[in-house]
Scaffold this active site. Structure first.
Site, PDB file in Angstrom:
ATOM      1  N   HIS A 154       0.860  -1.220   0.165  1.00  0.00           N
ATOM      2  CA  HIS A 154      -0.154   0.121   0.115  1.00  0.00           C
ATOM      3  C   HIS A 154       0.927   1.347  -0.087  1.00  0.00           C
ATOM      4  CE1 HIS A 154      -3.273  -2.665   1.228  1.00  0.00           C
ATOM      5  NE2 HIS A 154      -4.236  -2.016   0.653  1.00  0.00           N
ATOM      6  N   LYS A 158      -0.248   4.844   4.578  1.00  0.00           N
ATOM      7  CA  LYS A 158      -1.141   3.639   5.324  1.00  0.00           C
ATOM      8  C   LYS A 158      -0.630   3.498   6.593  1.00  0.00           C
ATOM      9  CE  LYS A 158      -3.651  -0.549   4.955  1.00  0.00           C
ATOM     10  NZ  LYS A 158      -4.871   0.189   5.316  1.00  0.00           N
TER      11      LYS A 158
HETATM   12  N1  LIG Z   1     -12.636  -1.259   3.493  1.00  0.00           N
HETATM   13  C1  LIG Z   1     -12.047  -0.636   2.341  1.00  0.00           C
HETATM   14  O1  LIG Z   1     -12.517  -1.114   1.137  1.00  0.00           O
HETATM   15  C2  LIG Z   1     -11.026   0.428   2.569  1.00  0.00           C
HETATM   16  C3  LIG Z   1     -10.646   0.695   3.681  1.00  0.00           C
HETATM   17  N2  LIG Z   1      -9.996   1.781   3.855  1.00  0.00           N
HETATM   18  C4  LIG Z   1      -9.593   2.131   5.113  1.00  0.00           C
HETATM   19  O2  LIG Z   1     -10.142   3.405   5.540  1.00  0.00           O
HETATM   20  C5  LIG Z   1      -9.617   4.186   6.531  1.00  0.00           C
HETATM   21  C6  LIG Z   1      -9.320   5.487   6.100  1.00  0.00           C
HETATM   22  O3  LIG Z   1      -8.328   5.533   4.879  1.00  0.00           O
HETATM   23  P1  LIG Z   1      -7.864   6.863   4.230  1.00  0.00           P
HETATM   24  O4  LIG Z   1      -9.079   7.763   3.803  1.00  0.00           O
HETATM   25  O5  LIG Z   1      -6.890   6.498   3.557  1.00  0.00           O
HETATM   26  O6  LIG Z   1      -7.407   7.694   5.504  1.00  0.00           O
HETATM   27  P2  LIG Z   1      -7.085   9.246   5.727  1.00  0.00           P
HETATM   28  O7  LIG Z   1      -6.345   9.398   6.734  1.00  0.00           O
HETATM   29  O8  LIG Z   1      -6.893   9.875   4.555  1.00  0.00           O
HETATM   30  O9  LIG Z   1      -8.793   9.655   6.169  1.00  0.00           O
HETATM   31  C7  LIG Z   1      -9.420   9.432   7.324  1.00  0.00           C
HETATM   32  C8  LIG Z   1     -10.135  10.739   7.668  1.00  0.00           C
HETATM   33  O10 LIG Z   1     -10.939  10.228   8.830  1.00  0.00           O
HETATM   34  C9  LIG Z   1     -10.643  11.616   9.703  1.00  0.00           C
HETATM   35  N3  LIG Z   1     -11.162  11.292  11.061  1.00  0.00           N
HETATM   36  C10 LIG Z   1     -10.407  10.654  12.088  1.00  0.00           C
HETATM   37  N4  LIG Z   1     -11.054  10.643  13.097  1.00  0.00           N
HETATM   38  C11 LIG Z   1     -12.122  11.295  13.000  1.00  0.00           C
HETATM   39  C12 LIG Z   1     -13.196  11.505  13.845  1.00  0.00           C
HETATM   40  N5  LIG Z   1     -13.280  11.370  15.076  1.00  0.00           N
HETATM   41  N6  LIG Z   1     -14.384  12.568  13.221  1.00  0.00           N
HETATM   42  C13 LIG Z   1     -14.133  12.751  12.057  1.00  0.00           C
HETATM   43  N7  LIG Z   1     -13.317  12.506  11.211  1.00  0.00           N
HETATM   44  C14 LIG Z   1     -12.211  11.579  11.710  1.00  0.00           C
HETATM   45  C15 LIG Z   1      -9.429  12.060   9.404  1.00  0.00           C
HETATM   46  O11 LIG Z   1      -9.160  13.467  10.028  1.00  0.00           O
HETATM   47  P3  LIG Z   1      -7.668  13.792  10.557  1.00  0.00           P
HETATM   48  O12 LIG Z   1      -6.738  13.792   9.239  1.00  0.00           O
HETATM   49  O13 LIG Z   1      -7.658  14.944  10.981  1.00  0.00           O
HETATM   50  O14 LIG Z   1      -7.318  12.697  11.612  1.00  0.00           O
HETATM   51  C16 LIG Z   1      -9.396  11.935   8.037  1.00  0.00           C
HETATM   52  O15 LIG Z   1      -9.773  12.991   7.179  1.00  0.00           O
HETATM   53  C17 LIG Z   1      -8.300   3.403   7.002  1.00  0.00           C
HETATM   54  O16 LIG Z   1      -8.496   2.543   7.884  1.00  0.00           O
HETATM   55  C18 LIG Z   1      -8.103   2.519   5.606  1.00  0.00           C
HETATM   56  O17 LIG Z   1      -7.520   1.183   5.598  1.00  0.00           O
HETATM   57  C19 LIG Z   1      -9.406   2.583   2.623  1.00  0.00           C
HETATM   58  C20 LIG Z   1      -9.783   2.244   1.580  1.00  0.00           C
HETATM   59  C21 LIG Z   1     -10.489   1.155   1.118  1.00  0.00           C
HETATM   60  O1  LIG Z   2      -5.508   2.190   3.476  1.00  0.00           O
HETATM   61  C1  LIG Z   2      -5.878   1.931   2.289  1.00  0.00           C
HETATM   62  O2  LIG Z   2      -5.741   2.421   1.394  1.00  0.00           O
HETATM   63  C2  LIG Z   2      -6.532   0.499   2.122  1.00  0.00           C
HETATM   64  N1  LIG Z   2      -7.062  -0.096   3.034  1.00  0.00           N
HETATM   65  C3  LIG Z   2      -7.756  -1.364   3.055  1.00  0.00           C
HETATM   66  C4  LIG Z   2      -7.017  -2.271   3.931  1.00  0.00           C
HETATM   67  O3  LIG Z   2      -6.313  -2.175   4.922  1.00  0.00           O
HETATM   68  O4  LIG Z   2      -6.975  -3.665   3.301  1.00  0.00           O
HETATM   69  C5  LIG Z   2      -8.261  -1.834   1.734  1.00  0.00           C
HETATM   70  C6  LIG Z   2      -7.648  -1.254   0.690  1.00  0.00           C
HETATM   71  O5  LIG Z   2      -6.436  -2.322   0.143  1.00  0.00           O
HETATM   72  C7  LIG Z   2      -6.882   0.157   0.799  1.00  0.00           C
END
Ligand SMILES: NC(=O)C1=CN([C@@H]2O[C@H](COP(=O)(O)OP(=O)(O)OC[C@H]3O[C@@H](n4cnc5c(N)ncnc54)[C@H](OP(=O)(O)O)[C@@H]3O)[C@@H](O)[C@H]2O)C=CC1
Ligand SMILES: O=C(O)C1=N[C@H](C(=O)O)C[C@H](O)C1
Length: 265
Positions: A154, A158
């Site tokens: 990734h 991450k």
């Molecule tokens: N299941 C799936 O298909 C996928 C899962 N993911 C998962 O999604 C999650 C997020 O990934 P990603 O978007 O890359 O991460 P980012 O860090 O870019 O985004 C997370 C966001 O959530 C915000 N956040 C954190 N805590 C709070 C809160 N208490 N209230 C409101 N907002 C909050 C963060 O704000 P701040 O920056 O201020 O902390 C940030 O803007 C990860 O756990 C990732 O592994 C990602 C892609 C696909």
């Molecule tokens: O953090 C990410 O970007 C992603 N998180 C998910 C994971 O932890 O598997 C899904 C995806 O691969 C992207």
């Protein structure tokens, strides 16, 4: 269906805003960021690179959930647990993509699912959920003489490892073998490790650049190996999957569902 996007300013948050705006059957009712976020007050559409949607980003999740049918949540474990409690109070759909959830966090989601309809998955793509089914079958068919190793890569930002997807694939492999992943999981190797223990399921984590998400499950036998791989080229596919999950869960009774349920796998 009125949907709230939490973590609106995140990599996935912006994708989710776009997916909601571009999908039929749903509208963006609110966009939430944490207190003090520079995104507060900005228009969610502009934040996501779209035309204005007339939805300013706020930190008032309670009010937003009370006026919505569902929430799309790709944030962080502590935030997701808190949002699950609010979704349960509001009796709405909660789609959880957040990874790195502990056993304790998962127990709290389970408790919230007595009132909320929660769809939780480490990966919302069709390809990975199909791959998990294949891995389960192959692990069952091949047995212990094939060593199972799971490799993932990734982007450099991450924060959790192994990825939620890698763990999901590991669970599928362990289920296929009829074992508990906790007893066979090896997530780190360094120094003089000794020979590989038969039956272990190994995880290798790579981080770098802008890689969206690559996963391989390797079944390594004597003289032959079989690898099943998935490459995600655009994180928009996870957002589309999350919207699909919300629409699917809307008419369902409270419960804890997976993406495999949504996709009918
Ligand atoms: N299941 C799936 O298909 C996928 C899962 N993911 C998962 O999604 C999650 C997020 O990934 P990603 O978007 O890359 O991460 P980012 O860090 O870019 O985004 C997370 C966001 O959530 C915000 N956040 C954190 N805590 C709070 C809160 N208490 N209230 C409101 N907002 C909050 C963060 O704000 P701040 O920056 O201020 O902390 C940030 O803007 C990860 O756990 C990732 O592994 C990602 C892609 C696909
Ligand atoms: O953090 C990410 O970007 C992603 N998180 C998910 C994971 O932890 O598997 C899904 C995806 O691969 C992207």
């Amino acid at each position: 269906m009125r949907l709230v996007v939490v973590g609106a300013d995140g990599r996935m948050g912006r994708m989710l805003i776009r997916a909601v705006a571009q999908s039929e059957g749903c509208t963006l009712s609110a966009a939430i960021e944490r207190e003090g976020s520079p995104a507060l007050g900005q228009d969610a559409g502009l934040l996501a690179g779209l035309q204005p949607l007339d939805v300013p980003v706020t930190d008032d999740a309670l009010a937003a959930f009370a006026a919505a049918d569902g929430v799309l949540d790709f944030t962080a474990p502590a935030a997701t647990v808190a949002f699950a409690e609010l979704a349960a109070q509001a009796r709405i759909v909660h789609v959880v993509g957040t990874t790195g959830l502990s056993e304790d966090d998962l127990a709290k989601l389970k408790a919230a699912s007595y009132h909320a309809r929660i769809v939780q998955s480490g990966n919302m793509s069709l390809g990975i959920n199909l791959m998990a089914e294949l891995v389960r079958r192959v692990a069952k068919a091949l047995g212990d003489e094939f060593d199972i190793e799971i490799a993932e890569m990734h982007h450099r930002m991450k924060v959790d490892a192994p990825s939620g997807t890698a763990l999901m694939l590991g669970e599928a492999a362990a289920e296929g073998r009829g074992v508990d992943l906790k007893t066979v999981r090896v997530s780190t190797r360094d120094g003089h490790t000794g020979a590989r223990r038969p039956g272990d399921i190994g995880f290798a984590t790579l981080r770098g650049g802008s890689v969206v998400g690559d996963h391989s499950v390797i079944f390594a036998g004597t003289g032959e190996s079989l690898t099943i791989s998935h490459h995600a080229a655009d994180r928009g596919l996870f957002a589309t999957g999350a919207v699909k999950a919300a629409l699917w869960a809307h008419p369902k009774p409270p419960g804890l569902y997976t993406m495999a349920d949504v996709l009918g796998l």
